[in-house]
Design a protein around this motif. Structure first.
Motif, PDB file in Angstrom:
ATOM      1  N   GLY A 254       0.811  -1.213   0.000  1.00  0.00           N
ATOM      2  CA  GLY A 254       0.000   0.000   0.000  1.00  0.00           C
ATOM      3  C   GLY A 254       0.845   1.264   0.000  1.00  0.00           C
ATOM      4  O   GLY A 254       0.580   2.201  -0.762  1.00  0.00           O
TER       5      GLY A 254
ATOM      6  N   TYR B 122       1.234   4.152  -2.853  1.00  0.00           N
ATOM      7  CA  TYR B 122       1.059   5.557  -2.466  1.00  0.00           C
ATOM      8  C   TYR B 122       2.243   6.395  -2.929  1.00  0.00           C
ATOM      9  O   TYR B 122       2.076   7.464  -3.529  1.00  0.00           O
ATOM     10  CB  TYR B 122       0.922   5.626  -0.949  1.00  0.00           C
TER      11      TYR B 122
ATOM     12  N   ALA C 131      -7.406   6.235  -1.156  1.00  0.00           N
ATOM     13  CA  ALA C 131      -6.981   4.844  -1.338  1.00  0.00           C
ATOM     14  C   ALA C 131      -6.126   4.385  -0.166  1.00  0.00           C
ATOM     15  O   ALA C 131      -6.274   3.255   0.328  1.00  0.00           O
ATOM     16  CB  ALA C 131      -6.207   4.700  -2.649  1.00  0.00           C
ATOM     17  N   LEU C 132      -5.220   5.242   0.296  1.00  0.00           N
ATOM     18  CA  LEU C 132      -4.381   4.891   1.442  1.00  0.00           C
ATOM     19  C   LEU C 132      -5.224   4.708   2.697  1.00  0.00           C
ATOM     20  O   LEU C 132      -4.985   3.783   3.490  1.00  0.00           O
ATOM     21  CB  LEU C 132      -3.329   5.974   1.670  1.00  0.00           C
TER      22      LEU C 132
ATOM     23  N   VAL D 250      -8.438   3.762   2.921  1.00  0.00           N
ATOM     24  CA  VAL D 250      -9.161   2.486   2.824  1.00  0.00           C
ATOM     25  C   VAL D 250      -8.200   1.322   3.043  1.00  0.00           C
ATOM     26  O   VAL D 250      -8.542   0.325   3.700  1.00  0.00           O
ATOM     27  CB  VAL D 250      -9.875   2.367   1.469  1.00  0.00           C
ATOM     28  N   GLY D 251      -6.975   1.452   2.510  1.00  0.00           N
ATOM     29  CA  GLY D 251      -5.967   0.415   2.743  1.00  0.00           C
ATOM     30  C   GLY D 251      -5.637   0.281   4.216  1.00  0.00           C
ATOM     31  O   GLY D 251      -5.452  -0.842   4.725  1.00  0.00           O
TER      32      GLY D 251
ATOM     33  N   SER E 234      -8.224  -1.739   5.901  1.00  0.00           N
ATOM     34  CA  SER E 234      -8.075  -3.171   5.624  1.00  0.00           C
ATOM     35  C   SER E 234      -6.967  -3.787   6.480  1.00  0.00           C
ATOM     36  O   SER E 234      -7.087  -4.927   6.941  1.00  0.00           O
ATOM     37  CB  SER E 234      -7.790  -3.404   4.133  1.00  0.00           C
TER      38      SER E 234
ATOM     39  N   SER F  85      -9.319  -0.669  -1.842  1.00  0.00           N
ATOM     40  CA  SER F  85      -8.104   0.154  -1.873  1.00  0.00           C
ATOM     41  C   SER F  85      -7.387   0.007  -3.204  1.00  0.00           C
ATOM     42  O   SER F  85      -6.949   1.004  -3.804  1.00  0.00           O
ATOM     43  CB  SER F  85      -7.176  -0.254  -0.729  1.00  0.00           C
TER      44      SER F  85
END
Length: 228
Positions: free
Chosen positions: A125, A129, A165-166, A168-169, A172, A190
């Protein structure tokens, strides 16, 4: 008011990196970068692996190869052009280091070891990024040089999509540590958001390719090229 320090770029009378060459690097690198995380579905493969099922789990190596090509294209596009170039190179180097870490962590992912799985996806991730920000800084320089507002808009879209995105990652990763099965759809979400960010980057390449206002900056002799 602060005084800007300008640095002259050395080189020959012909521009060192013509725009068409940069575009070729960026267009070629975008293909494996975008499709490498989906063919095969590496998230699904690791979900099978940690559950003890037969799996062909491997880090997204095809994506990594594409990202290296993109890094070369970004470096050629804004070579020595101010602070954005320096930040782009740092982001690219960080992405490479994190990609190598993910390959080593892959061998430690075994059924039942949620900590190693979390560290593995954390490295991937952060790699995605950093790689996306590598492109972001390149777009930011193009937006600074050009006169078309569309490049500024796409720069902002890459920035916000990458950060979401980061986030949501990170959710997770937390789900993995809490042994929640929700980590799989969160991780796929993500990956989807990172893919959207890269698609925005790909759109920026098209804008870069068709931007008429940038042409003058790639045709000036070195004696007239100054980058903040």
């Amino acid at each position: 008011m602060a005084t800007l320090v300008r640095k002259q770029v050395s080189g020959f009378e012909q521009p060192r990196w013509m725009k068409p060459k940069c575009v070729r690097y960026l267009e070629v690198g975008a293909i494996p970068t975008i499709f490498g995380v989906w063919i095969p579905d590496f998230v699904g493969q690791y979900a099978l692996k940690v559950s003890g099922q037969e799996s062909a789990a491997m880090p997204p190596l095809i994506t990594y190869a594409g990202a290296l090509i993109l890094w070369a294209g970004c470096a050629h596009a804004i070579e020595k052009m101010g602070v954005q170039y320096k930040r782009m190179m740092v982001s690219g180097a960080a992405a490479v280091v994190l990609a190598l870490m993910s390959v080593f962590l892959h061998f430690g992912v075994v059924p039942g070891d949620k900590l190693m799985l979390a560290l593995f996806f954390l490295s991937i991730g952060l790699c995605a990024y950093a790689a996306t920000f590598m492109f972001y800084f390149t777009i930011a320089k193009a937006a600074e040089l050009g006169m078309e507002s569309r490049m500024t808009r796409i720069r902002d879209m890459v920035f916000w999509t990458n950060n979401v995105a980061l986030f949501v990652g990170a959710l997770s990763i937390g789900a993995i540590l809490l042994s929640s099965p929700s980590w799989v759809p969160l991780m796929r979400g993500s990956v989807l958001l990172f893919t959207v960010a890269w698609l925005f980057c790909r759109l920026a390449v098209y804008y870069f390719k068709t931007d008429k206002s940038l042409g003058v900056f790639f045709a000036k002799p070195p004696s007239e090229q100054f980058w903040v």
